[in-house]
Scaffold this motif. Structure first.
Motif, PDB file in Angstrom:
ATOM      1  N   ALA A  16      11.319  -1.775   1.029  1.00  0.00           N
ATOM      2  CA  ALA A  16      10.157  -1.964   0.154  1.00  0.00           C
ATOM      3  C   ALA A  16      10.521  -1.747  -1.309  1.00  0.00           C
ATOM      4  N   TRP A  17      11.276  -0.694  -1.595  1.00  0.00           N
ATOM      5  CA  TRP A  17      11.686  -0.419  -2.962  1.00  0.00           C
ATOM      6  C   TRP A  17      12.456  -1.607  -3.549  1.00  0.00           C
ATOM      7  N   ASN A  18      13.428  -2.091  -2.825  1.00  0.00           N
ATOM      8  CA  ASN A  18      14.246  -3.187  -3.333  1.00  0.00           C
ATOM      9  C   ASN A  18      13.428  -4.469  -3.510  1.00  0.00           C
ATOM     10  N   PHE A  19      12.583  -4.779  -2.537  1.00  0.00           N
ATOM     11  CA  PHE A  19      11.797  -6.003  -2.600  1.00  0.00           C
ATOM     12  C   PHE A  19      10.832  -5.987  -3.787  1.00  0.00           C
ATOM     13  N   PHE A  20      10.081  -4.929  -3.945  1.00  0.00           N
ATOM     14  CA  PHE A  20       9.045  -4.896  -4.974  1.00  0.00           C
ATOM     15  C   PHE A  20       9.602  -4.625  -6.370  1.00  0.00           C
ATOM     16  N   THR A  21      10.745  -3.969  -6.455  1.00  0.00           N
ATOM     17  CA  THR A  21      11.395  -3.843  -7.763  1.00  0.00           C
ATOM     18  C   THR A  21      11.798  -5.223  -8.265  1.00  0.00           C
ATOM     19  N   GLY A  22      12.400  -6.021  -7.385  1.00  0.00           N
ATOM     20  CA  GLY A  22      12.763  -7.381  -7.748  1.00  0.00           C
ATOM     21  C   GLY A  22      11.550  -8.229  -8.068  1.00  0.00           C
ATOM     22  N   GLU A  47       0.819  -1.218   0.000  1.00  0.00           N
ATOM     23  CA  GLU A  47       0.000   0.000   0.000  1.00  0.00           C
ATOM     24  C   GLU A  47       0.849   1.264   0.000  1.00  0.00           C
ATOM     25  N   GLY A  48       2.153   1.117   0.302  1.00  0.00           N
ATOM     26  CA  GLY A  48       3.056   2.264   0.311  1.00  0.00           C
ATOM     27  C   GLY A  48       3.740   2.419   1.655  1.00  0.00           C
ATOM     28  N   VAL A  49       4.909   3.049   1.633  1.00  0.00           N
ATOM     29  CA  VAL A  49       5.694   3.236   2.857  1.00  0.00           C
ATOM     30  C   VAL A  49       6.223   4.670   2.901  1.00  0.00           C
ATOM     31  N   LEU A  50       5.935   5.372   3.982  1.00  0.00           N
ATOM     32  CA  LEU A  50       6.460   6.721   4.157  1.00  0.00           C
ATOM     33  C   LEU A  50       7.952   6.650   4.473  1.00  0.00           C
ATOM     34  N   CYS A  51       8.623   7.789   4.388  1.00  0.00           N
ATOM     35  CA  CYS A  51      10.072   7.791   4.593  1.00  0.00           C
ATOM     36  C   CYS A  51      10.510   9.074   5.283  1.00  0.00           C
ATOM     37  N   ASP A  52      11.813   9.104   5.598  1.00  0.00           N
ATOM     38  CA  ASP A  52      12.375  10.330   6.148  1.00  0.00           C
ATOM     39  C   ASP A  52      12.977  11.158   5.014  1.00  0.00           C
ATOM     40  N   GLU A  53      13.627  12.244   5.347  1.00  0.00           N
ATOM     41  CA  GLU A  53      14.138  13.165   4.321  1.00  0.00           C
ATOM     42  C   GLU A  53      15.318  12.590   3.544  1.00  0.00           C
ATOM     43  N   ASP A  54      15.908  11.509   4.033  1.00  0.00           N
ATOM     44  CA  ASP A  54      17.058  10.915   3.347  1.00  0.00           C
ATOM     45  C   ASP A  54      16.669   9.817   2.361  1.00  0.00           C
ATOM     46  N   HIS A  55      15.375   9.512   2.261  1.00  0.00           N
ATOM     47  CA  HIS A  55      14.941   8.433   1.395  1.00  0.00           C
ATOM     48  C   HIS A  55      13.759   8.871   0.526  1.00  0.00           C
ATOM     49  N   VAL A  56      13.427   8.040  -0.466  1.00  0.00           N
ATOM     50  CA  VAL A  56      12.297   8.319  -1.356  1.00  0.00           C
ATOM     51  C   VAL A  56      11.113   7.476  -0.914  1.00  0.00           C
ATOM     52  N   GLU A  57       9.980   8.094  -0.747  1.00  0.00           N
ATOM     53  CA  GLU A  57       8.771   7.381  -0.327  1.00  0.00           C
ATOM     54  C   GLU A  57       8.423   6.270  -1.317  1.00  0.00           C
ATOM     55  N   PHE A  58       8.059   5.098  -0.799  1.00  0.00           N
ATOM     56  CA  PHE A  58       7.637   4.000  -1.662  1.00  0.00           C
ATOM     57  C   PHE A  58       6.152   4.167  -1.959  1.00  0.00           C
ATOM     58  N   PRO A  59       5.768   4.339  -3.243  1.00  0.00           N
ATOM     59  CA  PRO A  59       4.375   4.660  -3.576  1.00  0.00           C
ATOM     60  C   PRO A  59       3.437   3.468  -3.483  1.00  0.00           C
ATOM     61  N   GLY A  60       3.986   2.255  -3.468  1.00  0.00           N
ATOM     62  CA  GLY A  60       3.158   1.064  -3.354  1.00  0.00           C
ATOM     63  C   GLY A  60       3.224   0.183  -4.591  1.00  0.00           C
ATOM     64  N   TYR A  61       2.695  -0.996  -4.421  1.00  0.00           N
ATOM     65  CA  TYR A  61       2.563  -1.953  -5.528  1.00  0.00           C
ATOM     66  C   TYR A  61       1.064  -2.200  -5.691  1.00  0.00           C
ATOM     67  N   MET A  62       0.406  -1.223  -6.329  1.00  0.00           N
ATOM     68  CA  MET A  62      -1.052  -1.221  -6.432  1.00  0.00           C
ATOM     69  C   MET A  62      -1.481  -0.980  -7.879  1.00  0.00           C
ATOM     70  N   GLU A  63      -2.750  -1.222  -8.155  1.00  0.00           N
ATOM     71  CA  GLU A  63      -3.264  -1.052  -9.515  1.00  0.00           C
ATOM     72  C   GLU A  63      -3.251   0.406  -9.964  1.00  0.00           C
ATOM     73  N   ASP A  64      -3.371   1.336  -9.011  1.00  0.00           N
ATOM     74  CA  ASP A  64      -3.515   2.742  -9.378  1.00  0.00           C
ATOM     75  C   ASP A  64      -2.283   3.588  -9.094  1.00  0.00           C
ATOM     76  N   ARG A  65      -1.179   2.962  -8.676  1.00  0.00           N
ATOM     77  CA  ARG A  65       0.019   3.745  -8.382  1.00  0.00           C
ATOM     78  C   ARG A  65       1.231   2.822  -8.257  1.00  0.00           C
ATOM     79  N   GLY A  66       2.405   3.449  -8.199  1.00  0.00           N
ATOM     80  CA  GLY A  66       3.632   2.669  -8.050  1.00  0.00           C
ATOM     81  C   GLY A  66       3.910   1.813  -9.270  1.00  0.00           C
ATOM     82  N   PHE A  67       3.817   0.494  -9.102  1.00  0.00           N
ATOM     83  CA  PHE A  67       4.098  -0.425 -10.204  1.00  0.00           C
ATOM     84  C   PHE A  67       2.857  -0.776 -11.016  1.00  0.00           C
TER      85      PHE A  67
END
Length: 467
Positions: free
Chosen positions: A210-216, A71-91
């Motif tokens: 999350a980014w690494n897992f779902f990209t793979g 569904e997505g993961v918030l982040c701190d200022e040193d990282h990029v927010e993960f938008p999710g692995y969903m039908e309407d966003r991310g991947f």
């Protein structure tokens, strides 16, 4: 006379995402535009059927982690927010779960695993995992991707084993590598998911995980996260490495490993012929081919390229981590000269750290900086990224050294720009770039899995089975 130092800067290569949109950063590109194969649709998986192997508790916790993280993961200022692995966003894809795709380890099986001695325990766990994998693969509609979520006590006692064999001597085996090798028979990509990842004990930021897992996951499910921009059309990029088959005697038996890529970043893994290499007799720890074996290896690559692409490459670039010995040069040049118009042979030392640039600021040198000291040629493939104003490395970066270059068909500048592009083609991670080009990046990883594959079984050529 002191050598003259010359410097040159290569801009950060762009990557291509959905609808041909471009950005330098994989995370930002996917967040803004979606993965490359989403639009126009090419290999895009709209849905992915997810299977699990583990205990009742670990399957349940792994499934919950996937659902929540997708569904997505918030982040701190040193990282990029993960938008999710969903039908309407991310991947722009959806995960599908079904109880029928669970291969559960029973308590009786777990107890039986733990009561055995290390070697027998390791082999017995592999047998059980393969049984579960076999059952899942024979479902009317099998899962497309299988997560192995083992309890901590099982993984901790079985993740690796060392034992002495009367015929083979000292043998080391790794659970992940051994399982990946046997899982290829069922042609379903797999992924180990540790309990420390599920319960948040990972040291990395949750958004990065999350980014690494779902990209793979997206790549293993058949998608293309991003594509390279700037690689020469009609070129076959070849990475050559060597590995020692499991339990080989006297450290002399070696097998060649080839990774071939086209200008789109699509790659194949090929197992070359076995040959004898005695490091003591040859006075070199790095294996080398004779002219006959080098010639044979390149013809294997070109034959496969022609079969896959329907044409002979116009150009071939070979990457290697050790310098080319005379026999290798002769064999490669003879085979290439008969079949392609242009070729270059390059070798790199990606581990050197004794020569670095020192900057006058508090920031490390720029990624993409090339500098020459006399005849020595270096390239920073890690460092400060000026376009983002960020440094994605936690240590003082060191450049790679170009140790050999045979051929004059391509300017050195073009070859190094291509190397920089290929450091961004690791679809098993969403990081902006690695130290080594993809042609060499997976050499150790693939070789360790390949050594577990028996010589009488043909290894799968697709990268997704080794990641």
């Amino acid at each position: 006379m002191e050598p003259i130092i010359k410097c040159q800067y290569f801009e950060e290569p762009l990557l291509q995402f959905a609808d041909g949109r471009e950005h330098i950063d994989p995370k930002i590109g996917i967040s803004r535009y979606g993965p490359k194969s989403f639009s126009p649709k090419r290999k895009h998986p709209d849905t992915v059927r997810i299977g699990f192997i583990g205990s009742a508790d670990t399957i349940d916790s792994a499934k919950s982690w996937l659902k929540k993280t997708s569904e997505g993961v918030l982040c701190d200022e040193d990282h990029v927010e993960f938008p999710g692995y969903m039908e309407d966003r991310g991947f722009f894809s959806r995960l599908i779960f079904d109880q029928d795709w669970n291969g559960q380890l029973t308590q009786k099986e777990i107890d039986k695993i733990l009561e055995k001695k290390p070697k027998e325990r390791f082999e017995f766990l592999l047998e059980i995992l393969e049984e579960k994998l076999d059952l899942l693969s024979k479902k009317d509609q099998p899962p497309q991707y299988i997560i192995v979520a083992l309890p901590d006590n099982i993984y901790g006692k079985c993740k690796g084993v060392d034992y002495r064999d009367q015929e083979k001597g000292l043998v080391h085996r790794d659970l992940r590598r051994a399982f990946k090798a046997l899982a290829m028979k069922y042609q379903i990509p797999t992924q180990f998911l540790r309990q420390k990842t599920i319960d948040g004990r990972e040291k990395d930021d949750p958004s990065k995980v999350a980014w690494n897992f779902f990209t793979g996951l997206y790549f293993k499910a058949g998608g293309i996260p991003w594509g390279p921009i700037g690689l020469t059309p009609g070129t076959c990029y070849v990475g050559i490495a060597f590995y020692r088959p499991l339990g080989s005697k006297f450290n002399s038996m070696q097998t060649s490993l080839v990774q071939a890529f086209d200008e789109h970043g699509d790659g194949l893994i090929l197992r070359g012929p076995e040959f004898q290499w005695n490091s003591y007799r040859m006075n070199s720890r790095s294996p080398h081919l004779n002219d006959r074996d080098a010639n044979n290896l390149i013809n294997i690559v070109l034959d496969r390229y022609e079969k896959e692409m329907g044409q002979t490459p116009q150009r071939v670039v070979i990457h290697k981590s050790s310098t080319f010995w005379p026999g290798e040069k002769d064999g490669f040049k003879q085979a290439l000269g008969q079949r392609v118009k242009k070729f270059d042979l390059m070798s790199f030392d990606t581990r050197q750290s004794h020569i670095r640039l020192l900057t006058t600021s508090s920031y490390p040198p720029l990624r993409g900086t090339r500098f020459m000291v006399g005849d020595m040629d270096f390239l920073y493939t890690t460092g400060f990224i000026s376009e983002l104003g960020q440094s994605h490395v936690l240590h003082v970066p060191s450049p790679i050294l170009i140790t050999d270059h045979v051929g004059q068909d391509t300017p050195r500048e073009t070859l190094l720009k291509e190397v920089l592009i290929m450091t961004k083609m690791n679809w098993n991670s969403s990081r902006l770039g690695g130290k080594a080009p993809i042609t060499l990046r997976f050499s150790d990883i693939v070789g360790e899995i390949m050594r577990e594959i028996p010589s009488d079984r043909e290894p799968m050529p697709q990268f997704k089975f080794y990641m």
